[in-house]
Motif scaffolding. Structure first.
Motif, PDB file in Angstrom:
ATOM      1  N   LYS A 175       0.923  -1.120  -0.045  1.00 30.80           N
ATOM      2  CA  LYS A 175      -0.098   0.060  -0.097  1.00 30.80           C
ATOM      3  C   LYS A 175       0.919   1.295  -0.011  1.00 30.80           C
ATOM      4  CE  LYS A 175      -4.118  -2.055   2.044  1.00 30.80           C
ATOM      5  NZ  LYS A 175      -3.619  -3.159   1.882  1.00 30.80           N
ATOM      6  N   ARG A 176       0.269   2.396  -0.622  1.00 32.63           N
ATOM      7  CA  ARG A 176       1.056   3.524  -0.722  1.00 32.63           C
ATOM      8  C   ARG A 176       0.633   4.575   0.526  1.00 32.63           C
ATOM      9  NH1 ARG A 176       1.705   6.906  -5.688  1.00 32.63           N
ATOM     10  NH2 ARG A 176       3.513   7.260  -4.269  1.00 32.63           N
ATOM     11  N   LYS A 224       9.877   2.327   0.010  1.00 35.96           N
ATOM     12  CA  LYS A 224       9.490   2.833  -1.221  1.00 35.96           C
ATOM     13  C   LYS A 224       8.052   3.357  -1.425  1.00 35.96           C
ATOM     14  CE  LYS A 224       8.562  -1.414  -3.554  1.00 35.96           C
ATOM     15  NZ  LYS A 224       8.901  -2.591  -4.752  1.00 35.96           N
ATOM     16  N   SER A 225       7.184   2.999  -0.737  1.00 32.33           N
ATOM     17  CA  SER A 225       5.942   3.001  -0.787  1.00 32.33           C
ATOM     18  C   SER A 225       5.356   4.307   0.195  1.00 32.33           C
ATOM     19  CB  SER A 225       5.024   1.894  -0.585  1.00 32.33           C
ATOM     20  OG  SER A 225       5.166   0.935  -1.479  1.00 32.33           O
ATOM     21  N   ILE A 226       6.439   5.071   0.865  1.00 30.89           N
ATOM     22  CA  ILE A 226       6.180   5.882   1.799  1.00 30.89           C
ATOM     23  C   ILE A 226       6.683   7.376   1.232  1.00 30.89           C
ATOM     24  CG2 ILE A 226       6.292   6.700   4.204  1.00 30.89           C
ATOM     25  CD1 ILE A 226       6.871   3.832   4.879  1.00 30.89           C
ATOM     26  N   GLU A 227       5.718   8.175   0.957  1.00 29.77           N
ATOM     27  CA  GLU A 227       6.112   9.585   0.525  1.00 29.77           C
ATOM     28  C   GLU A 227       5.818  10.696   1.784  1.00 29.77           C
ATOM     29  OE1 GLU A 227       7.855   9.952  -2.027  1.00 29.77           O
ATOM     30  OE2 GLU A 227       7.063   8.416  -3.224  1.00 29.77           O
ATOM     31  N   TYR A 268       1.922  15.642  -4.602  1.00 29.38           N
ATOM     32  CA  TYR A 268       1.911  14.262  -4.712  1.00 29.38           C
ATOM     33  C   TYR A 268       0.641  13.801  -4.806  1.00 29.38           C
ATOM     34  CZ  TYR A 268       6.699  13.540  -2.543  1.00 29.38           C
ATOM     35  OH  TYR A 268       7.971  13.559  -2.442  1.00 29.38           O
ATOM     36  N   GLY A 308      -0.258  10.752  -8.154  1.00 31.55           N
ATOM     37  CA  GLY A 308      -0.345   9.350  -7.718  1.00 31.55           C
ATOM     38  C   GLY A 308      -1.381   9.082  -6.818  1.00 31.55           C
ATOM     39  N   PHE A 332      -2.688   7.132  -3.541  1.00 29.37           N
ATOM     40  CA  PHE A 332      -2.354   7.043  -2.424  1.00 29.37           C
ATOM     41  C   PHE A 332      -3.391   6.026  -1.471  1.00 29.37           C
ATOM     42  CE2 PHE A 332       0.569  10.121  -3.281  1.00 29.37           C
ATOM     43  CZ  PHE A 332       1.754   9.612  -2.554  1.00 29.37           C
ATOM     44  N   ASP A 333      -2.976   4.896  -0.737  1.00 28.25           N
ATOM     45  CA  ASP A 333      -4.015   4.100  -0.086  1.00 28.25           C
ATOM     46  C   ASP A 333      -4.688   4.748   1.248  1.00 28.25           C
ATOM     47  OD1 ASP A 333      -4.441   1.990  -2.004  1.00 28.25           O
ATOM     48  OD2 ASP A 333      -2.238   1.720  -1.289  1.00 28.25           O
ATOM     49  N   CYS A 349      -9.635   6.016  -0.463  1.00 28.07           N
ATOM     50  CA  CYS A 349      -8.188   6.387   0.344  1.00 28.07           C
ATOM     51  C   CYS A 349      -8.589   6.588   1.607  1.00 28.07           C
ATOM     52  CB  CYS A 349      -7.742   7.725  -0.449  1.00 28.07           C
ATOM     53  SG  CYS A 349      -6.429   8.704   0.630  1.00 28.07           S
TER      54      CYS A 349
END
Length: 545
Positions: free
Chosen positions: A14-15, A41-44, A55, A59, A61-62, A93
């Motif tokens: 999950k992002r 890699k899935s954390i911004e 962001y 893209g 995000f979950d 989301c």
């Protein structure tokens, strides 16, 4: 996996987006997510609103973990509002608002754009796991329904609600509520009414009362809507959406004093709503409560500085209040700020109208005439379009500055765009009365309205005679002449759909129909004709592509 969390969300794959203005807090939340199983890699991370929106625009995000207080610029509530208004996030989301506040009243803005949950600082892994598990479980229950909505398939979403209701007792109340809302949004008032009645038969829930009141309102049964809403706010002090709709209902009944009192109570409960403060300012100004209007408008302007919900009309209202309170310099400063914040032809026109009124009120005849001259040019040479309220004010200023011919052009356009709006016709008659032109006014309204009706009827007659091409050309011209006339718009769409059905799908024509339907939804929300016409277009696209 920690003991006791067997039903929690699966974090892998999950992002996540973390929004916090402190580097240390961003690192802490990142570490907590990693500890829960999220992939690095899935954390911004974002330090402010502009970064967060960038962001979200780029893209999917979950989960979004967003701090409420972010220093200067947008706060967390305003980021959420913009994300939802711009459709950067969907119902799938999970938005978690992180705050140091002990009560949600301190951070609540508008009822329409609420997060899925709040987390109180200091944040712990256990608290995050527990809250996200609860939120995600509900998201999963609605996942297929949300996918249908993402495809704009409301009918399938409603059917899926019924399927889930048959097997999911844990989420039955939320599923019933969502189904009711979908039926109401679709314009199927009878089914929506039955759905809300079923919910009320089980439990006297405030959301069901509000939904039923909305149906009464749409049926113009304002008395029953008022009764239900008064019961709702009496028994549910913090249900802000019910206050807002009660205020709207009271205004429809002409009870403006009572409506203003309801909005005042709502703003005491939750003072941080850009929209509600603006609504209160409008009503207070209409009632001549200038101090209250100024206070509400200034609050709305302040709250809206970084909000997608800010509107130019708030600045316009504040400028009018300042002018009415004999503060022309302040009114002109407000208009100057307005033109810095909003850059569009429509806003410029509205600003010019109020500027001309300010000059008229303060006795600056030459400046008022100069503004009126520019407005006359906009009205005739560019055909600038605006709402009816602004058009009425344009005409009033033009008459006050001795430009009667251009005022007639503006007023004729408004009557023709609104041939069935008797309230607007009365306003037009009032303008003629103010200008000592009462004898002309009644005939002017009657003639202008008849011209619009004749133009509409001519297009329908051409269609009945089988002259389809002529009907398309005629109705397109009628729509260009009267772009806000809803009857003309729907007749035009009907003619275009008929042509598509006869000649086969034409991509350019189908795109024109969709643009017209989008405008129709703006001018007449929830009109059942929009749904049936759109279904006809989509059916043609599927069968004829």
């Amino acid at each position: 996996m920690m003991a006791g969390y067997s039903d929690e969300m699966d974090y892998a794959g999950k992002r996540f987006l973390i929004v916090d203005d402190f580097q240390g807090m961003r690192s802490t939340m990142r570490d907590i997510l990693r500890g829960c199983g999220a992939e690095s890699k899935s954390i911004e991370v974002a330090a402010n609103g502009s970064e967060a929106i960038r962001y979200l625009a780029n893209g999917k995000f979950d989960v979004v973990l967003c701090d409420f207080n972010l220093g200067s610029g947008q706060n967390g509530q305003q980021i959420l509002e913009e994300a939802k208004v711009r459709e950067l996030i969907g119902p799938a989301c999970a938005w978690i608002m992180v705050t140091a506040e002990k009560t949600t009243d301190a951070v609540t803005g508008t009822a329409e754009y609420q997060p899925d949950a709040y987390l109180i600082k200091p944040l712990t892994e256990a608290a995050l796991r527990t809250r996200l598990a609860r939120v995600w479980k509900k998201k999963e229950a609605f996942s297929e329904i949300n996918k249908a909505l993402a495809r704009r398939d409301q009918a399938q979403a409603i059917r899926l609600c019924d399927e889930r209701l048959a097997v999911d007792k844990a989420n039955a109340a939320d599923l019933q509520r969502f189904k009711c809302q979908l039926l109401l949004a679709s314009g199927d008032l009878e089914q929506a009414k039955q759905c809300y009645a079923e919910a009320l038969a089980v439990r006297d829930t405030p959301w069901a009362k509000l939904g039923m009141a909305k149906i009464y309102y749409q049926d113009h049964d304002f008395e029953n809507a008022k009764k239900l809403l008064e019961e709702t706010v009496r028994d549910n002090r913090a249900f802000l959406e019910a206050y807002d709709f009660l205020a709207k209902t009271l205004q429809a009944m002409g009870e403006n004093e009572a409506s203003e009192e309801i909005l005042e109570r709502a703003t005491r409960l939750s003072p941080n709503s850009v929209v509600r403060q603006k609504a209160r300012g409008d009503l207070a100004f209409k009632l001549g409560k200038l101090d209250e209007a100024e206070q509400a408008y200034r609050k709305s302007v302040s709250l809206g500085e970084h909000s997608v919900l800010k509107t130019p009309d708030t600045y316009i209202g504040l400028a009018k209040v300042c002018s009415t309170k004999d503060s022309p310099e302040e009114a002109l400063r407000v208009l100057s700020n307005l033109n810095k914040v909003f850059d569009s032809e429509e806003v410029r026109l509205k600003s010019m109208v109020v500027e001309g009124q300010v000059h008229c009120r303060s006795g600056n005849v030459d400046l008022a005439n100069q503004v009126a001259k520019e407005l006359a040019k906009l009205a005739t040479e560019t055909g600038a379009q605006t709402d009816s309220e602004t058009a009425i004010e344009v005409a009033r200023l033009l008459l006050a500055t001795n430009n009667p011919e251009i005022a007639r052009v503006v007023l004729r356009r408004e009557v023709q765009n609104n041939p069935d709006n008797t309230r607007l016709h009365e306003e037009v008659l009032g303008i003629f009365d103010e200008a000592d032109m009462s004898d002309e006014g009644e005939n002017f309204v009657k003639t202008s309205r008849q011209e619009a009706v004749d133009m509409m009827n001519r297009g329908v007659l051409l269609l009945r005679e089988g002259k389809l091409e002529d009907a398309v050309v005629w109705m397109r011209n009628a729509h260009e002449t009267m772009p806000r006339n809803v009857r003309v718009l729907f007749n035009f769409i009907h003619v275009l759909v008929t042509k598509l059905q006869k000649d086969g799908v034409d991509a350019k024509l189908a795109a024109e129909v969709r643009r017209c339907l989008q405008l129709a939804n703006q001018l007449s929300p929830d009109d059942p004709r929009s749904k049936s016409l759109m279904e006809a277009v989509e059916k043609l696209a599927v069968n004829g592509a």
